[in-house]
Design a protein around this motif. Structure first.
Motif, mmCIF file in Angstrom:
data_model
loop_
_atom_site.group_PDB
_atom_site.id
_atom_site.type_symbol
_atom_site.label_atom_id
_atom_site.label_comp_id
_atom_site.label_asym_id
_atom_site.label_seq_id
_atom_site.Cartn_x
_atom_site.Cartn_y
_atom_site.Cartn_z
ATOM 1 N N ALA A 132 0.834 -1.208 0.000
ATOM 2 C CA ALA A 132 0.000 0.000 0.000
ATOM 3 C C ALA A 132 0.864 1.251 0.000
ATOM 4 O O ALA A 132 0.584 2.221 -0.718
ATOM 5 C CB ALA A 132 -0.925 -0.016 1.221
ATOM 6 N N ASP A 133 1.936 1.254 0.806
ATOM 7 C CA ASP A 133 2.858 2.401 0.813
ATOM 8 C C ASP A 133 3.525 2.566 -0.541
ATOM 9 O O ASP A 133 3.692 3.692 -1.040
ATOM 10 C CB ASP A 133 3.929 2.193 1.890
ATOM 11 N N LEU A 134 3.918 1.459 -1.144
ATOM 12 C CA LEU A 134 4.615 1.518 -2.431
ATOM 13 C C LEU A 134 3.681 2.010 -3.528
ATOM 14 O O LEU A 134 4.046 2.865 -4.350
ATOM 15 C CB LEU A 134 5.177 0.130 -2.775
ATOM 16 N N VAL A 135 2.458 1.488 -3.544
ATOM 17 C CA VAL A 135 1.484 1.908 -4.555
ATOM 18 C C VAL A 135 1.151 3.390 -4.370
ATOM 19 O O VAL A 135 1.089 4.154 -5.348
ATOM 20 C CB VAL A 135 0.215 1.044 -4.468
ATOM 21 N N ARG A 136 0.939 3.782 -3.120
ATOM 22 C CA ARG A 136 0.640 5.194 -2.835
ATOM 23 C C ARG A 136 1.759 6.115 -3.319
ATOM 24 O O ARG A 136 1.517 7.271 -3.686
ATOM 25 C CB ARG A 136 0.408 5.365 -1.329
ATOM 26 N N SER A 137 2.960 5.619 -3.336
ATOM 27 C CA SER A 137 4.109 6.433 -3.729
ATOM 28 C C SER A 137 4.185 6.675 -5.231
ATOM 29 O O SER A 137 4.907 7.574 -5.672
ATOM 30 C CB SER A 137 5.405 5.760 -3.264
ATOM 31 N N TYR A 138 3.461 5.873 -6.014
ATOM 32 C CA TYR A 138 3.594 5.982 -7.470
ATOM 33 C C TYR A 138 2.271 6.247 -8.188
ATOM 34 O O TYR A 138 2.267 6.872 -9.248
ATOM 35 C CB TYR A 138 4.214 4.697 -8.026
ATOM 36 N N ILE A 139 1.158 5.800 -7.641
ATOM 37 C CA ILE A 139 -0.109 5.913 -8.362
ATOM 38 C C ILE A 139 -0.620 7.357 -8.335
ATOM 39 O O ILE A 139 -0.376 8.093 -7.373
ATOM 40 C CB ILE A 139 -1.157 4.939 -7.744
ATOM 41 N N PHE A 140 -1.320 7.781 -9.385
ATOM 42 C CA PHE A 140 -1.906 9.122 -9.475
ATOM 43 C C PHE A 140 -0.866 10.212 -9.208
ATOM 44 O O PHE A 140 -1.090 11.123 -8.412
ATOM 45 C CB PHE A 140 -3.086 9.275 -8.509
ATOM 46 N N SER A 321 21.910 31.915 -17.312
ATOM 47 C CA SER A 321 22.883 30.931 -17.787
ATOM 48 C C SER A 321 22.361 29.503 -17.721
ATOM 49 O O SER A 321 22.929 28.602 -18.339
ATOM 50 C CB SER A 321 24.174 31.033 -16.967
ATOM 51 N N ALA A 322 21.283 29.265 -16.984
ATOM 52 C CA ALA A 322 20.690 27.921 -16.906
ATOM 53 C C ALA A 322 19.232 28.085 -16.495
ATOM 54 O O ALA A 322 18.872 29.017 -15.767
ATOM 55 C CB ALA A 322 21.439 27.052 -15.903
ATOM 56 N N LEU A 323 18.395 27.184 -16.973
ATOM 57 C CA LEU A 323 16.957 27.279 -16.709
ATOM 58 C C LEU A 323 16.372 25.884 -16.567
ATOM 59 O O LEU A 323 16.678 24.980 -17.343
ATOM 60 C CB LEU A 323 16.256 28.016 -17.848
ATOM 61 N N TYR A 324 15.522 25.721 -15.555
ATOM 62 C CA TYR A 324 14.819 24.453 -15.341
ATOM 63 C C TYR A 324 13.364 24.751 -15.014
ATOM 64 O O TYR A 324 13.071 25.595 -14.160
ATOM 65 C CB TYR A 324 15.464 23.664 -14.199
ATOM 66 N N ASP A 325 12.448 24.075 -15.701
ATOM 67 C CA ASP A 325 11.019 24.181 -15.422
ATOM 68 C C ASP A 325 10.579 22.975 -14.604
ATOM 69 O O ASP A 325 10.893 21.828 -14.957
ATOM 70 C CB ASP A 325 10.209 24.217 -16.724
ATOM 71 N N LYS A 326 9.852 23.226 -13.542
ATOM 72 C CA LYS A 326 9.397 22.142 -12.668
ATOM 73 C C LYS A 326 8.601 21.116 -13.460
ATOM 74 O O LYS A 326 7.658 21.443 -14.178
ATOM 75 C CB LYS A 326 8.550 22.718 -11.526
ATOM 76 N N VAL A 327 8.983 19.851 -13.295
ATOM 77 C CA VAL A 327 8.353 18.764 -14.042
ATOM 78 C C VAL A 327 7.192 18.154 -13.261
ATOM 79 O O VAL A 327 6.114 17.924 -13.804
ATOM 80 C CB VAL A 327 9.395 17.673 -14.390
ATOM 81 N N HIS A 328 7.424 17.857 -11.986
ATOM 82 C CA HIS A 328 6.411 17.162 -11.179
ATOM 83 C C HIS A 328 5.614 18.191 -10.382
ATOM 84 O O HIS A 328 6.001 18.622 -9.319
ATOM 85 C CB HIS A 328 7.085 16.153 -10.243
ATOM 86 N N LEU A 329 4.472 18.571 -10.940
ATOM 87 C CA LEU A 329 3.623 19.583 -10.311
ATOM 88 C C LEU A 329 2.701 18.950 -9.274
ATOM 89 O O LEU A 329 2.417 17.749 -9.317
ATOM 90 C CB LEU A 329 2.797 20.291 -11.380
ATOM 91 N N VAL A 330 2.222 19.785 -8.355
ATOM 92 C CA VAL A 330 1.326 19.320 -7.298
ATOM 93 C C VAL A 330 -0.107 19.311 -7.822
ATOM 94 O O VAL A 330 -0.644 20.368 -8.177
ATOM 95 C CB VAL A 330 1.414 20.243 -6.070
ATOM 96 N N PHE A 338 -6.236 16.734 -15.835
ATOM 97 C CA PHE A 338 -7.089 16.690 -17.036
ATOM 98 C C PHE A 338 -7.659 18.060 -17.413
ATOM 99 O O PHE A 338 -8.620 18.154 -18.176
ATOM 100 C CB PHE A 338 -8.236 15.675 -16.868
ATOM 101 N N GLY A 339 -7.058 19.126 -16.862
ATOM 102 C CA GLY A 339 -7.556 20.460 -17.173
ATOM 103 C C GLY A 339 -7.498 20.788 -18.652
ATOM 104 O O GLY A 339 -8.435 21.362 -19.211
ATOM 105 N N ASP A 340 -6.398 20.406 -19.307
ATOM 106 C CA ASP A 340 -6.285 20.681 -20.748
ATOM 107 C C ASP A 340 -7.300 19.861 -21.545
ATOM 108 O O ASP A 340 -7.774 20.298 -22.599
ATOM 109 C CB ASP A 340 -4.863 20.379 -21.231
ATOM 110 N N ALA A 341 -7.622 18.673 -21.060
ATOM 111 C CA ALA A 341 -8.625 17.857 -21.750
ATOM 112 C C ALA A 341 -10.002 18.515 -21.656
ATOM 113 O O ALA A 341 -10.778 18.511 -22.619
ATOM 114 C CB ALA A 341 -8.666 16.452 -21.141
ATOM 115 N N PHE A 342 -10.309 19.106 -20.477
ATOM 116 C CA PHE A 342 -11.593 19.798 -20.336
ATOM 117 C C PHE A 342 -11.679 20.981 -21.299
ATOM 118 O O PHE A 342 -12.765 21.328 -21.771
ATOM 119 C CB PHE A 342 -11.774 20.289 -18.903
#
Length: 510
Positions: A132-140, A321-330, A338-342
């Protein structure tokens, strides 16, 4: 599972209240409490309660009690604007607790039903809860917060995360707690073995923690800025400029006597009140305050109608000189799933492509900062995910986290977030520099030790040399894959004998 004879339904509410109380006891092992010596007995007592009553219900109430204590900080974001969102706080806590409860209910319920007899059912409960802990760590998109293994952070046992990760320490936690119920005929012997295992891990952890680290080829001196901008004031026009100047003043102040000038200055997440693509004189002011030294800062940027939560490294003259955009959003915090799908069916209120929320960056990256080494940027929540740290190709020299934990209150949320960062340092053998808006900013070594820090609600800077990295860890190379395989094999080992036993009983009845 059938309730045993003599179990009076009148007592059921008390049984479920006891399950919730035990879950709350397990939560006391998490930051900021760190009471592992209370959490472990509470977890152990949950086993006979679940094994001898109704496992699904026991898991549900225990999980809800656990989340109610460990995740109480979830209400704090709603009180940044209490007149608007405060009414949502109890619902957020209830549904968060319910979600944890369902994970525990499924883990305990299905795990117990896998086995036949107390030992195999107890083993099934271990496998079920860890799964359950492992699944919670990756699902959704994942939520690996307050895992069972996190209770060991302030002990030498945490050093084994470099080998088996925080999830692997969860297996240790559950195995030790379950020991008396795995060998019911020899409970005292099983308990003694569990204690001996803990003592061995404790001693081994001391050895790992005190092992010397390689010398860094050339010193890298950091300045970590903590402006202490309260979230309810941070974006008000009459305060935003004041907080920006506070960053500049902290950046420009001379180092303390005997300390060298910084080679790199680190500002927190969303530190400035302007966009990267429309900075006015802002970036030039940053460069001037830093006297030509690079500044890594949190900043928002726009690309058409899309917005990004970014980290930019600003050099001399205000050049990026360097730029990073956050990948994993909250989810629900920085974007709506699914906001873009709506938007395709005409509902654009939740669409990041319409500027309603952030868009995710294209990919994770390691920034090559030349003499400052290779740094992997982590923006806020990203430090929670071990699978998002680059173990190799290329392996970073250090981890750079910028965050704004002002949303999480001042009690448990920021300290739990810091605990996660410390586990990433241990798991990957990498030092981590952390700039937090209101706290807790910290410099963490490759063993997860906090070398310097600024607590909650403090304005100031940390001037300190970047610690060296340890050699690449086993966990950095394997991740959670060995644990996932072990859990699968354990399920087969528990389920197969139980299935044959049930078949044999049916044949006997025939």
């Amino acid at each position: 599972m059938r309730v045993p004879a003599g179990y009076n339904p009148i007592w059921r509410p008390l049984v479920w209240a006891l399950a919730a109380l035990l879950g709350a006891g397990v939560a006391l092992g998490q930051a900021p409490f760190g009471l592992w010596w209370l959490a472990l007995p509470a977890l152990s007592l949950l086993f006979p309660l679940a094994l001898r009553t109704a496992p699904f219900k026991a898991g549900l109430f225990a999980g809800m009690g656990y989340a109610a204590v460990a995740m109480f900080w979830i209400i704090d974001p709603f009180f940044v604007e209490p007149d608007v969102y405060g009414w949502m706080a109890p619902f957020a806590l209830f549904f968060m607790a319910l979600g944890f409860g369902l994970f525990w209910a499924l883990g305990i319920g299905l795990g117990v039903k896998l086995g036949v007899g107390e030992p195999s059912r107890a083993a099934g409960m271990v496998v079920g809860l860890l799964t359950a802990d492992l699944v919670r760590s990756y699902i959704f998109t994942g939520f690996p917060w307050v895992l069972f293994g996190h209770i060991w952070l302030e002990t030498p046992v945490a050093q084994f995360a470099a080998i088996i990760g925080a999830q692997g320490l969860g297996l240790v936690t559950l195995g030790v707690a379950a020991a008396p119920w795995l060998v019911p005929a020899r409970r005292l012997i099983a308990l003694a073995v569990a204690v001996a295992v803990l003592v061995g891990l404790w001693i081994g952890g001391i050895v790992l923690r005190t092992a010397p680290l390689p010398e860094r080829a050339a010193p890298v001196n950091l300045r970590i800025v903590q402006p202490n901008a309260p979230q309810d004031l941070k974006w008000r026009p009459d305060y935003a400029e004041q907080f920006f100047f506070r960053h500049l003043d902290l950046t420009a102040q001379p180092p303390a006597a005997g300390k060298p000038a910084p080679d790199l200055i680190l500002w927190p997440e969303t530190a400035v009140p302007f966009l990267l693509n429309d900075p006015g004189a802002g970036l030039a002011m940053v460069a001037e305050a830093a006297a030509g030294k690079p500044v890594a800062l949190g900043i928002q940027r726009a690309e058409g109608a899309r917005y990004y939560n970014s980290l930019a490294v600003i050099g001399a003259g205000g050049q990026v000189s360097a730029l990073y955009d956050k990948v994993h959003l909250v989810p629900f915090g920085e974007y709506i799933p699914f906001g873009d799908a709506f938007a395709k069916i005409g509902i654009s209120a939740f669409a990041a492509q319409e500027g309603n929320g952030y868009s995710a960056g294209a990919h994770r990256m390691v920034l090559d900062l030349g003499a400052l080494g290779r740094a992997q940027p982590l923006i806020c929540y990203e430090a929670v995910f071990a699978d998002e740290i680059s173990g190799d190709d290329p392996r970073p020299d250090w981890l750079m986290q910028i965050t704004n934990d002002a949303w999480f209150g001042t009690f448990s949320g920021p300290w739990q977030h810091l605990a996660q960062a410390r586990f990433r340092a241990i798991e990957f053998g990498l030092p981590l520099a952390r700039s937090a808006n209101t706290g807790v900013s910290a410099l963490i070594d490759a063993r997860g030790r906090v070398l310097s820090s600024l607590g909650m609600g403090v304005q100031g800077v940390i001037d300190a040399p970047l610690p060296p990295a340890a050699p690449a860890t086993i966990y950095a190379k394997t991740g959670d894959y060995p644990l996932g395989l072990a859990l699968f094999l354990a399920m087969v080992a528990i389920f197969a004998p139980a299935r044959f036993a049930r078949v044999d009983r049916r044949k006997m009845r025939v």
